[in-house]
Structure formats: structure tokens, C-alpha cells
Scaffold this motif. Structure first.
Motif, PDB file in Angstrom:
ATOM      1  N   GLY A   1       1.412   4.556 -11.190  1.00 11.24           N
ATOM      2  CA  GLY A   1       0.299   4.362 -10.265  1.00 11.24           C
ATOM      3  C   GLY A   1       0.341   3.014  -9.574  1.00 11.24           C
ATOM      4  O   GLY A   1      -0.002   2.893  -8.389  1.00 11.24           O
ATOM      5  N   PHE A   2       0.775   1.957 -10.326  1.00 12.18           N
ATOM      6  CA  PHE A   2       0.810   0.608  -9.748  1.00 12.18           C
ATOM      7  C   PHE A   2       1.875   0.513  -8.655  1.00 12.18           C
ATOM      8  O   PHE A   2       1.709  -0.227  -7.681  1.00 12.18           O
ATOM      9  N   ALA A   3       2.968   1.260  -8.823  1.00 14.14           N
ATOM     10  CA  ALA A   3       4.007   1.263  -7.788  1.00 14.14           C
ATOM     11  C   ALA A   3       3.456   1.823  -6.479  1.00 14.14           C
ATOM     12  O   ALA A   3       3.732   1.310  -5.391  1.00 14.14           O
ATOM     13  N   VAL A   4       2.642   2.855  -6.583  1.00 18.14           N
ATOM     14  CA  VAL A   4       2.025   3.423  -5.377  1.00 18.14           C
ATOM     15  C   VAL A   4       1.073   2.410  -4.752  1.00 18.14           C
ATOM     16  O   VAL A   4       1.048   2.219  -3.517  1.00 18.14           O
ATOM     17  N   ALA A   5       0.266   1.715  -5.598  1.00 13.69           N
ATOM     18  CA  ALA A   5      -0.697   0.749  -5.067  1.00 13.69           C
ATOM     19  C   ALA A   5       0.007  -0.421  -4.390  1.00 13.69           C
ATOM     20  O   ALA A   5      -0.389  -0.862  -3.294  1.00 13.69           O
ATOM     21  N   THR A   6       1.049  -0.970  -5.032  1.00 17.00           N
ATOM     22  CA  THR A   6       1.760  -2.104  -4.421  1.00 17.00           C
ATOM     23  C   THR A   6       2.496  -1.683  -3.158  1.00 17.00           C
ATOM     24  O   THR A   6       2.576  -2.444  -2.191  1.00 17.00           O
ATOM     25  N   ALA A   7       3.030  -0.481  -3.168  1.00 18.66           N
ATOM     26  CA  ALA A   7       3.686  -0.002  -1.952  1.00 18.66           C
ATOM     27  C   ALA A   7       2.681   0.129  -0.813  1.00 18.66           C
ATOM     28  O   ALA A   7       2.966  -0.214   0.344  1.00 18.66           O
ATOM     29  N   GLN A   8       1.476   0.621  -1.135  1.00 18.91           N
ATOM     30  CA  GLN A   8       0.435   0.731  -0.118  1.00 18.91           C
ATOM     31  C   GLN A   8      -0.001  -0.652   0.360  1.00 18.91           C
ATOM     32  O   GLN A   8      -0.239  -0.867   1.559  1.00 18.91           O
ATOM     33  N   LEU A   9      -0.090  -1.630  -0.573  1.00 20.09           N
ATOM     34  CA  LEU A   9      -0.443  -2.998  -0.186  1.00 20.09           C
ATOM     35  C   LEU A   9       0.596  -3.581   0.773  1.00 20.09           C
ATOM     36  O   LEU A   9       0.248  -4.176   1.810  1.00 20.09           O
ATOM     37  N   LEU A  10       1.866  -3.394   0.448  1.00 17.30           N
ATOM     38  CA  LEU A  10       2.922  -3.923   1.307  1.00 17.30           C
ATOM     39  C   LEU A  10       2.896  -3.233   2.673  1.00 17.30           C
ATOM     40  O   LEU A  10       3.091  -3.887   3.712  1.00 17.30           O
ATOM     41  N   GLU A  11       2.604  -1.958   2.673  1.00 20.36           N
ATOM     42  CA  GLU A  11       2.543  -1.211   3.932  1.00 20.36           C
ATOM     43  C   GLU A  11       1.381  -1.708   4.789  1.00 20.36           C
ATOM     44  O   GLU A  11       1.532  -1.923   6.002  1.00 20.36           O
ATOM     45  N   GLU A  12       0.206  -1.902   4.161  1.00 19.62           N
ATOM     46  CA  GLU A  12      -0.957  -2.401   4.908  1.00 19.62           C
ATOM     47  C   GLU A  12      -0.694  -3.815   5.445  1.00 19.62           C
ATOM     48  O   GLU A  12      -1.026  -4.126   6.593  1.00 19.62           O
ATOM     49  N   THR A  13      -0.093  -4.657   4.612  1.00 17.42           N
ATOM     50  CA  THR A  13       0.184  -6.035   5.037  1.00 17.42           C
ATOM     51  C   THR A  13       1.171  -6.058   6.192  1.00 17.42           C
ATOM     52  O   THR A  13       0.977  -6.769   7.194  1.00 17.42           O
ATOM     53  N   THR A  14       2.219  -5.263   6.070  1.00 21.22           N
ATOM     54  CA  THR A  14       3.222  -5.212   7.137  1.00 21.22           C
ATOM     55  C   THR A  14       2.604  -4.721   8.437  1.00 21.22           C
ATOM     56  O   THR A  14       2.860  -5.278   9.514  1.00 21.22           O
ATOM     57  N   ALA A  15       1.764  -3.702   8.347  1.00 20.74           N
ATOM     58  CA  ALA A  15       1.126  -3.175   9.553  1.00 20.74           C
ATOM     59  C   ALA A  15       0.198  -4.219  10.176  1.00 20.74           C
ATOM     60  O   ALA A  15       0.163  -4.389  11.412  1.00 20.74           O
ATOM     61  N   TRP A  16      -0.556  -4.944   9.335  1.00 17.95           N
ATOM     62  CA  TRP A  16      -1.479  -5.950   9.870  1.00 17.95           C
ATOM     63  C   TRP A  16      -0.698  -7.103  10.513  1.00 17.95           C
ATOM     64  O   TRP A  16      -1.056  -7.578  11.588  1.00 17.95           O
ATOM     65  N   VAL A  17       0.375  -7.533   9.893  1.00 19.81           N
ATOM     66  CA  VAL A  17       1.177  -8.630  10.451  1.00 19.81           C
ATOM     67  C   VAL A  17       1.802  -8.199  11.783  1.00 19.81           C
ATOM     68  O   VAL A  17       1.799  -8.956  12.758  1.00 19.81           O
ATOM     69  N   GLU A  18       2.299  -7.008  11.847  1.00 23.65           N
ATOM     70  CA  GLU A  18       2.877  -6.531  13.103  1.00 23.65           C
ATOM     71  C   GLU A  18       1.816  -6.457  14.195  1.00 23.65           C
ATOM     72  O   GLU A  18       2.078  -6.796  15.359  1.00 23.65           O
ATOM     73  N   SER A  19       0.600  -6.023  13.832  1.00 25.87           N
ATOM     74  CA  SER A  19      -0.479  -5.957  14.822  1.00 25.87           C
ATOM     75  C   SER A  19      -0.837  -7.362  15.328  1.00 25.87           C
ATOM     76  O   SER A  19      -1.039  -7.573  16.532  1.00 25.87           O
TER      77      SER A  19
END
Length: 880
Positions: A721-739
Motif C-alpha cells: 500500500g505504501f508503494a502506491v501512496a509514494t508513487a501517487q505522491l511523486l506523480e502529484e509532485t511531478t505534475a505540480w512542478v511541471e504546471s
């Protein structure tokens, strides 16, 4: 010697003429396809009717060929059988009658004995009776056509007549009783039960006659000829009796009865003559000979009288009767004379003589079941009525019940075997004894069986097997390595997310320092990333806690691998398994362990056979499709008989089950005897105590193993479950930085555009000021030129000839001046030029602050000249 009858037949007439050939029925041809097609379309569907088109054509062709006269007897028989099977299919799938909604097939046939009489019946059963009648006629005609003077021809004829009799017997079983009605919807009498029975007897009589004639030609003994001739007489007499019984007596032509009467008389006399040939020519035999010859002469006389009074009887048959009678009378006269002269004995009454024996060498041979069975026919296979499905469902239930009952027997036997083994503590006792015997053999029975947990209770042994499949300590180490990899992967993603946020924040501050806070108007990154920063902080705490749990598990696994978990390893388990030691001195013959093992092996083999029995039953059921046979049954009430016959194929399954159960009972008896001897030989009580301790130790080790497995499982679940959460965190962070970076690029472009617009505005202001200054200078110069021109004009008026006062005319030098119009305006009335320009705006409006950028600069720019054009140049001399 050749019998008198055979000799008379050979001398007087063709043997073929001595046989009655039965003429077949004549039918009217018609096409049965339209009514059947209409029924299929209305009851099923037009598609089903189209699919049955080929079958309809086949049915029509078969009926036409049955009525054709251009076939050989063999071809006719094959065609009739094919059509009969097709009729069975039609009868099973379509209701044929005159009722509404049924198939109206009108079968029209004439009577074989009265061609003027015919009937028209919508009944498939009547059609089948007609087909059987013609099939029997075809066999009968083949017998008549055979060369019965030849030995092989006689056999062929006898075989044909027997087959004809068999077909008539089948007809007798399905035909209706005879009736004298002349109605069109009543079957003709030739296909009645009574007529079929009579014709069957006639065919048997003619078959027996073929055998008798051949025996006569072959010179068989008088005793054989007596029995054969006597049986011929009995067959003919039975046929004669049947044809003389109403209503056949009024239906069959009298010539038929006369022929049969003559043949019965001939063979009665032939039997008596052959019996006389076996009597001695002395006082003991002459009386019986005279009595038999007297009765033979009387019977022949009655037969000859009946034949002579009947028209249509073969002349050869009459001649044969009279010839044989003359022979009998001559022999009778000679015997009587000898008795009167020599023996002078009393002639006994015929009734007092012993009855002659008979030997039936022929019997009715009905068609083979397969020849009449329609279960193999493919006609109308796509048309199955509801009754067929119901019958098949009933049969399926019977099959399922049969298989279930046998399976229950096998299951009960298996339970009995398990209970017996558990009661005798097998195979645990064997494993313990074999482990002791193989303890000195590396990799022997001790390692193979005891090391795998043999001897432990079944649930405990299964748990041990599961633990050993995972590798116990080795498996734990692999699991911990995977947990560490999962931890590192999650930590890497959290670090990557934080690095991305830090890099974006640095870029944002650098731009704010470069452009200034008044131009770099978007919010700072730190104000927008508080949520993501909190998540990163929380996840780092989770990572720290999970790392501590991983380290704790690693330490516990390391401690247990050399401790309690060591027992679960195969080699340690084999070493710890209690063993039964063999006695120092043998107390019996043979090896009790080997014999006990052999009995257990036999019991296991018997148990393994049960799977094969179940597979056999399933295979039989999978291939058990009797739909065609169900549809071919003539009477639905006879389905039970069909089911009983078909269920017989499961008898081999029942036999296998019975044999399996019986074999198990024998093996269990042998096993119990060996077990009792084993208990007397080995110290089982001591082994039981050691086994209890071993079981408890194994249970404790497995409990510890389960606890560690549960911790590793919880860790795996957490990291999943933590792997899914950290992957989602990295995805959200990457999307926000790109924006944010896209926004940064847009804002940089806006700031640059505003700078360019300000520069253009300043350039336009400078150009406008220069133009205003130039306009003012041009206006001042024009004013001065105008003043100079007026002064010069004034001087010329005052002194026209003054030097320098002349001014060249505007139209050119050397031309005379143009006359002045009285309406022309005076030269000093020329308006001033150019007018004063308007002043440009004092300043460029301040650009709006913030984002998005201000409107395009064209709204705020003035053109270079207030009027939009350059002023004309001043006139060269101050006026035009």
C-alpha cells in the motif's frame, strides 16, 4: 435312396413350381414432403424446415424406389430396410394422423390377395407394415428363384424362406387384428396378425422342404427322412389350419389352400413311406407297414380330390400327388398280399402306432436389430419434439443416480480405509520403524519420510510441508530482502518528490530576484506546497517506523534460524523424528515391517483405482447419447426397457466397484493381522510417548514460524500500500512542478512583452515631439516667407521700376503676366498655413500590475502625426 416325393417332383414338374411365391403389395406413389415441411414451419421455424429439406428429399426418394419395379431382389430388400428406418424416424418426430395440427400423410396400398381392395390410411405404422410385408415377399421370391436342385441353391432357398418367415413374425408383432371391413381407413387383411402368422408358417414349411429335398438327394437314412418329412407336414398343416380359419378362409384364394393341402398330404405320406422303409419285412413289421401305407394312401386320396376340385393348382403338383399315391397303393397291395399269404398277422389301427418324430431344421430368422433400428439414422436430427427431451431427461437422471450410488460406495470404502489406518496408527508406525532401519543410510528412509513430517498428525504435517516448501529460514531471508528493496524504493520516491519541490522553489526565487517583486507577481512556491510538504514529512515518519520494524524482524529471524526454526528443516526434522527400534531377537518368521508395508501399499493401490473407476464412469456418461434411440422407439411406454438396456453399459463400472470393495476388505483383514503382530514385536508405547513430545515441539516451532510469517506478511502488505501512496505522491509532485514551470514560462514571456511595449511607447513619444518641433519650425519659416513676400510686393507697388522690385510671375520667366480677373482674390488674402498642431498626450498610461498582461499596445499608442499626413511644402515665393 431318393424319396418317392422328390422323385415324382423331379420327374413331373420344375421344383420352382412346387413353391408358393407371395406377390408384394402395390402402393400409390406420392410426395410426403409438403405436409411434413408445413408442419416443421408451423411448429418449429422456417429455418428448421430449410435445414430439413435434404432429409425430405431423401424420404421421398426412398418411397419412390420402394414402389419401383426395376430393382433386383437384393436391391429391393436394402431399399425397403432403409425406408423402414426412415419411417421409424418420421414416426418418432412427427404426429401423423388426420387430426388437426398433425401431419396428414395418406398412405395408399392395395391388398396382395385382392388387388381390387385398397386402403388409404394416415398412419406410419400401417406404412411400416406394408414395407415389412413387401420385404418378406422379396425374401420369399429369392427362395423361389433359387436353383433348389443344386446343393448350394437349396441352402440359399432355405435361408431366404427362413428370412421371409422372420420378417412375417416381426410383422405379426406390430400388426393389428384382421377385420372384414371394406372401409378405406381400415388396414388390408394381408397385413393383419392372422395373415402374417399363417404366411410365416408357410415360409417355414417351404424352408423345411428345401432341407428335406436335399437330404433325399443326398441319400440320407430313412430315420432322418422321417423326421424331416414329418416336420414339413407339421409346418404345412399349421399354415393350412391358419388359412382355413375365419376371416382368412374367405380372403385367401382357394387355390392357395389347395396347394398347401396337397403339400401337407405329400409330406405326410413321405414320412409314412420313409417310416415303412425302416420296418423289417417280417411278421413284426408287416402289420405296422400296412397300417401306415393305408393312412398315407387315404391322406393322398383326400389331397388329390381337393386339388382336382380346385382351379389354379399346378398340374405338376396334381401329377406328383397321383404318382405318389400310385406308388403307395402298389406298396400297400404287395404288403397286404404278403401278410395274407405268409405272415397272417393282425393289422393294428393307425392311432395305435407310435407317432413319428419330427426335426425342425429351420426357424424364423428376423432381420438383425441393427437393420430395423433407426437410432443410427441422421434424418431430421435437428427436429426433436418435447417428448424426446423429457425421455432423455429421465434417462439422464437414471444415469446420474447409478453413478452417484457407485460413487457413494467408493466414498464409503475410502472412509473405511482411512478410519482403519487411523485406528492402527498407520502409516506413522511404519515410518517410525523404517526411519530406525534407515537411520544409518544417508538420504534413506529417515530423510525421505521423517524429514518431510511423516508420522505427524495430518494437519500438522500439512503445515510443516507448507513451511518447508517456502524454505523456512532461507525463505525468511529472501522475504526480508524483498522488504528492504520495497523500503528503499518507497524512500527513493519520497526523496525524488522533495527534490522536485526544492528545485522548483529555487527557480521561482531566482526569477523573483531577477524581475523584481512588482513584475514577478505570482505567489511564492512555499505558500502553495504546504500540503505536499506535510505528506512528505508524514511519509518520512512512516519510513522510519517501517525501517525499525524491518530491523526487528531481521533480528528475530536471525535468532530463530539457529534456534526454534532449525527443527523445521528436513534434516533436523528427520533427526528429531522418534524411531521404533527393531527387537534384538526375532520373534517370528519373516520381516513384519516389510509385510505391513506391503499391505499398506496394496491398500493405497486399491484407493488409487477408485479414481480410475470414477474416470471410466465419467467417460461412459460423456459418450452416452441415446437421443436417436429414444426417438426410434415405437412405443413411448417401452422407454423403460430401452433405458434398462442402455444402463447395462454401466455394469462394468458396478463390477469394478464391487471388485474394488471386495479387494479392500481382503487387504484390511491382512493388514489387521500384521498390525497385531507388529504391536507384539515393537515397543510402541515408548514410541508414542516420544512422538507426543516431538509433535508438541513441532507445533511450537510452527507457531513461531507462523508468527514470523505474519510479521513479514504485514510488512509486505504495508509496503504494497505504501508503494502506491509514494508513487501517487511523486506523480502529484511531478505534475505540480511541471504546471509551475509552464506558468513560469508564460509569466516570463509576459514580462518581456511588457518591456517591449514600454520601449515602443517611448519611441513613439519621441517621434511625436520631433514632429511637433519640425512643424513649428516650418510654420515660422512660412510666416517669415509670407512677410518677405508682402514687403516685396509693397515695394513694387510704390516703385515698380525700382531695382529688385520685380518679381517673376509664378508661371515662368519671360512670359507676359496673365490678366487679372476682377473676381480673383487679392494675394494677401491667402490663409495662413499650416494650422497649429494639437499637442500629444502628456504621458503614456501606467501599465496594469499583475497577471495576466495588459491589452495590446496599439490601444495606447498614438500615430506619428496628429492628422495622419505630412503638411505640404511652403510656396517658393510666399504665395501661389
Amino acid at each position: 435312396p431318393i424319396s418317392n416325393l422328390a422323385r415324382a417332383m423331379t420327374e413331373t414338374t420344375n421344383p420352382t413350381g412346387m413353391m408358393l411365391g407371395i406377390m408384394p403389395k402395390k402402393g400409390e406413389d406420392f410426395d410426403p414432403s409438403p405436409p411434413i415441411r408445413e408442419y416443421i414451419e408451423s411448429r418449429y421455424s422456417p429455418e428448421d424446415a430449410a435445414g430439413a429439406e435434404q432429409d425430405l428429399e431423401t424420404l421421398t426418394l426412398l418411397r419412390s424406389e420402394c414402389l419401383s419395379a426395376g430393382l433386383t431382389q437384393t436391391q429391393r430388400r436394402e431399399t425397403l430396410l432403409s425406408y423402414y428406418r426412415a419411417l421409424r424416424v418420421v414416426e418418432g418426430r412427427f404426429p401423423v394422423s388426420k387430426q388437426a395440427g398433425h401431419v396428414k400423410l395418406k398412405f395408399t396400398w392395395s391388398d396382395a390377395f385382392d388387388t381390387k381392395g385398397k386402403c388409404e390410411i394416415a398412419d406410419v405404422k400401417f406404412e411400416r407394415c406394408a414395407v415389412l410385408f413387401n420385404l418378406a415377399c422379396a425374401w420369399c421370391q429369392s427362395g423361389c428363384d433359387a436353383d433348389r436342385d443344386d446343393a448350394d441353391g437349396a441352402k440359399v432357398a432355405a435361408h431366404a424362406f427362413q428370412n421371409a418367415a422372420g420378417v412375417f413374425c416381426v410383422l405379426e408383432q406390430i400388426a393389428e387384428k384382421a377385420t372384414t371391413s371394406k372401409s378405406l381407413d381400415v388396414p388390408t387383411m394381408d397385413v393383419s396378425k392372422e395373415c402374417a402368422a399363417a404366411l410365416a408358417q408357410l415360409c417355414l414349411a417351404q424352408a423345411q422342404k428345401c432341407v428335406f429335398d436335399k437330404a433325399s438327394r443326398d441319400g440320407k437314412s430313412a430315420g432322418v427322412l422321417v423326421k424331416l418329412a414329418r416336420q414339413c407336414y407339421l409346418f404345412y398343416a399349421a399354415a393350412k389350419t391358419a388359412l382355413e380359419t375365419p376371416p382368412l378362409c374367405d380372403h385367401v384364394d382357394k387355390s392357395w389352400r389347395a396347394h398347401i393341402e396337397a403339400m401337407a398330404s405329400l409330406h405326410f405320406a413321405e414320412a409314412e413311406v420313409a417310416a415303412c422303409a425302416g420296418l423289417a419285412d417280417d411278421e413284426d413289421g408287416v402289420g405296422a407297414k400296412i397300417a401306415r401305407l393305408q393312412r398315407a394312401s387315404q391322406v393322398l386320396g383326400v389331397g388329390a380330390k381337393f386339388v382336382k376340385s380346385t382351379h389354379g393348382v399346378s398340374v405338376g403338383l396334381v401329377t406328383t400327388l397321383m404318382t405318389l399315391k400310385d406308388t403307395v397303393d402298389r406298396d400297400l397291395a404287395q404288403a397286404t398280399r404278403e401278410n395274407e399269404v405268409v405272415y397272417m398277422v393282425r393289422v393294428p389301427a393307425y392311432e395305435d402306432l407310435p407317432e413319428l418324430g419330427a426335426a425342425a431344421m429351420v426357424k424364423a430368422t428376423p432381420p438383425a436389430p441393427a437393420a430395423l433400428d433407426a437410432s443410427g439414422e441422421s434424418l431430421f436430427s435437428n427436429i426433436v419434439p418435447e417428448s424426446g427431451f423429457k425421455a432423455l431427461s429421465k434417462y439422464t437422471e437414471l444415469v446420474d443416480t447409478t453413478i452417484r450410488e457407485e460413487s457413494d460406495v467408493l466414498a464409503l470404502a475410502s472412509d473405511e480405509a482411512r478410519a482403519a489406518l487411523a485406528e492402527m496408527e498407520l502409516p506413522e508406525l511404519l515410518i517410525a520403524a523404517e526411519a530406525a532401519a534407515g537411520s544409518g543410510i544417508p538420504g534413506g528412509a529417515r530423510n525421505a519420510a521423517a524429514g518431510a513430517g511423516a508420522g505427524l498428525p495430518t494437519p500438522l504435517a500439512e503445515e510443516l510441508a507448507a513451511a518447508q516448501r517456502g524454505g523456512v529460514s532461507v525463505g525468511f531471508r529472501d522475504d526480508l530482502a524483498r522488504l528492504r528493496e520495497a523500503h528503499d524504493a518507497c524512500a527513493h520516491r519520497v526523496d525524488a518528490a522533495e527534490r522536485a519541490l526544492d528545485a522548483e522553489a529555487s527557480e521561482d526565487e531566482a526569477c523573483r530576484d531577477a524581475y523584481g517583486g512588482d513584475k514577478w507577481t505570482r505567489p511564492a512556491s512555499a505558500a502553495l506546497t504546504s500540503n505536499l510538504r506535510e505528506k512528505i514529512s508524514t511519509y518520512r515518519g512512516n519510513l522510519a517506523q517501517s525501517f525499525r520494524s524491518d530491523e526487528s524482524l531481521h533480528a528475530r529471524v536471525a535468532d530463530a534460524s539457529d534456534g526454534v526454526l532449525r527443527l523445521l528443516e528436513p534434516d533436523a526434522m528427520a533427526a528429531a523424528t522418534p524411531a521404533l527400534r527393531a527387537p534384538m531377537v526375532s520373534t517370528g518368521d519373516g520381516d513384519v515391517v516389510s509385510e505391513l508395508r506391503a499391505a499398506v501399499t496394496d491398500l493405497e493401490a486399491i484407493g488409487a483405482e477408485r479414481a480410475g473407476i470414477d474416470a471410466t464412469a465419467k467417460a461412459i456418461k460423456d459418450g452416452d447419447n441415446i437421443m436417436a434411440k429414444v426417438m426410434a422407439v415405437e412405443n413411448p411406454e417401452t422407454h423403460d426397457a430401452l433405458f434398462a438396456t442402455e444402463l447395462a453399459k454401466y455394469d462394468k463400472v458396478k463390477s469394478a466397484v464391487a471388485l474394488n470393495v471386495s479387494s479392500q476388505a481382503d487387504v484390511l483383514g491382512r493388514l489387521r493381522a500384521q498390525h497385531e503382530f507388529f504391536l507384539r514385536t515393537y515397543d510402541v508405547d515408548g514410541w508414542r510417548a516420544a512422538s507426543a513430545i516431538h509433535v508438541e515441539a513441532t507445533r511450537d516451532a510452527l507457531a513461531h514460524f507462523k508468527e514470523l510469517s505474519g510479521g513479514i506478511e504485514r510488512g509486505s502488505t504495508f509496503y504494497a500500500g505504501f508503494a502506491v501512496a509514494t508513487a501517487q505522491l511523486l506523480e502529484e509532485t511531478t505534475a505540480w512542478v511541471e504546471s509551475r514551470r509552464r506558468e513560469k514560462s508564460q509569466l516570463e514571456a509576459t514580462v518581456a512583452q511588457r518591456a517591449r511595449e514600454a520601449a515602443e511607447v517611448a519611441q513613439n513619444h519621441a517621434a511625436a515631439a520631433a514632429a511637433a518641433q519640425q512643424a513649428a519650425a516650418d510654420q515660422a519659416a512660412a510666416a517669415r516667407a509670407a512677410a518677405d513676400a508682402r514687403a516685396a510686393q509693397h515695394r513694387q507697388i510704390q516703385d515698380p521700376f525700382a531695382a529688385g522690385a520685380f518679381v517673376a510671375p509664378p508661371h515662368g520667366v519671360g512670359y507676359p503676366p496673365q490678366p487679372t480677373s476682377p473676381h480673383a482674390l487679392p494675394a494677401y488674402h491667402y490663409p495662413s498655413y499650416p494650422p497649429q498642431p494639437q499637442h500629444a498626450p502628456s504621458a503614456y498610461p501606467t501599465a496594469p500590475q499583475g497577471y495576466p498582461p495588459p491589452p495590446p499596445q496599439s490601444q495606447y499608442l498614438y500615430p506619428p502625426n496628429p492628422y495622419g499626413q505630412q503638411p505640404p511644402p511652403p510656396p517658393p515665393h510666399g504665395y501661389r
